[in-house]
Design an enzyme around this catalytic site. Structure first.
Site, PDB file in Angstrom:
ATOM      1  CE  LYS A 208      -5.889   1.989  -1.030  1.00  0.00           C
ATOM      2  NZ  LYS A 208      -6.485   2.117   0.330  1.00  0.00           N
TER       3      LYS A 208
ATOM      4  CE1 TYR B  97      -2.990   3.088   0.517  1.00  0.00           C
ATOM      5  CE2 TYR B  97      -3.456   2.340   2.752  1.00  0.00           C
ATOM      6  CZ  TYR B  97      -3.660   3.236   1.723  1.00  0.00           C
ATOM      7  OH  TYR B  97      -4.535   4.284   1.894  1.00  0.00           O
TER       8      TYR B  97
END
EC number: 4.3.3.7
Length: 289
Positions: free
Chosen positions: A160, A131
């Site tokens: 992400k 992330y």
């Protein structure tokens, strides 16, 4: 990974987790075609959940989903040992993968990032989604670091990507075949056009059907149809970040009568002027009855 993965809120009632509400929200999302759900991330107010609440929410989400879609649990921390411990716990209770935020505040070097993610990858078997959100962590996972991690660890399989610089996405996808999910609703279509696979979405908490349709069209190369939905939802996408996430999405869900509840300090209620803008946007989309 491909499709729409809502970063789900943690509904609260009298400052306690509302598990009945959580179940209802999950059922609503699954009925509207999402590929998976992501609990206890930024949108799920993970920084203000106690460790026991954090674990129980993940356990309950796995129970409520019951294998119908993927569960990718937020397990990141700026402490490698803490992130490792929670990732192992999440794997033990049956998640399909974990989402690991870049360590924040202590700002490791790129070498430190390689060791941090590598140590966790060596300790679990489920897929890992990196992330990258420099706006919150003050640290970017550089494309070369992502390439290294993807090539070195078989279970590091996706990113992400919430860096708004699309050059980052281009550099990553030009160097390796890792799956990229947009970490920003507004950039979903540009990222898919570059080779991304989908989105970890905030707005999908309230408009899952429309967002799933948009991403499905984009992944099928039908960008004209996808753009129609994008521009329809764009005003609401922008309002989801008019104040700190998850303040706007929880406010919107309360307006729509969905399980949401209050926020925990230091997050607080939305400013009245922004509430009015949000209410107007929901009205314009026909979401408010």
């Amino acid at each position: 990974m491909q499709g729409v993965y809502p970063a789900i809120i943690t509904p609260l009632k009298e400052n306690k987790v509302d598990y009945d509400g959580l179940r209802n929200n999950i059922d609503f999302l699954i009925e509207n075609g999402v590929s998976g759900v992501i609990p206890v991330g930024t949108t799920g107010e993970s920084p203000t959940l106690t460790p026991l609440e954090h674990e129980k929410v993940v356990e309950k989400v796995v129970e409520f989903v019951d294998g119908r879609v993927e569960v990718i649990a937020g397990t990141g921390s700026n402490s490698t040992s803490e992130a490792l411990e929670f990732s192992q716990y999440a794997e033990d209770v049956g998640v399909d993968g974990v989402l690991l935020i870049t360590p924040y505040y202590n700002k490791p070097t790129q070498e430190g990032l390689k060791r941090h993610f590598g140590e966790i990858a060596n300790s679990i078997n489920v897929p890992i989604v990196l992330y990258n959100v420099p706006s919150r962590t003050a640290l970017n996972i550089e494309p070369e670091t992502i390439k290294y991690l993807f090539n070195e660890y078989s279970n590091i399989s996706a990113v992400k990507e919430a860096n708004p610089n699309l050059s980052q996405v281009s550099e990553v996808l030009d160097s390796c075949d890792i799956d990229i999910l947009s970490g920003n609703d507004e950039l979903t279509l540009p990222i898919i056009s570059l080779g991304g696979k989908g989105v970890v979405s905030v707005i999908a908490n309230i408009a899952p059907k429309e967002f799933v349709q948009m991403v499905d069209f984009a992944n099928a190369g039908k960008f004209d149809k996808a753009k129609e939905i994008h521009y329809k939802l764009f005003p609401l996408m922008k309002l989801m970040f008019v104040e700190t996430n998850p303040i706007p999405i929880k406010t919107a869900m309360n307006m729509l009568g969905m399980p949401s509840g209050e926020l925990r300090l230091p997050l607080c209620e939305m400013a009245e002027s922004n509430k009015l803008k949000l209410q107007n946007a929901l009205n314009n989309l026909g979401l408010l009855k």
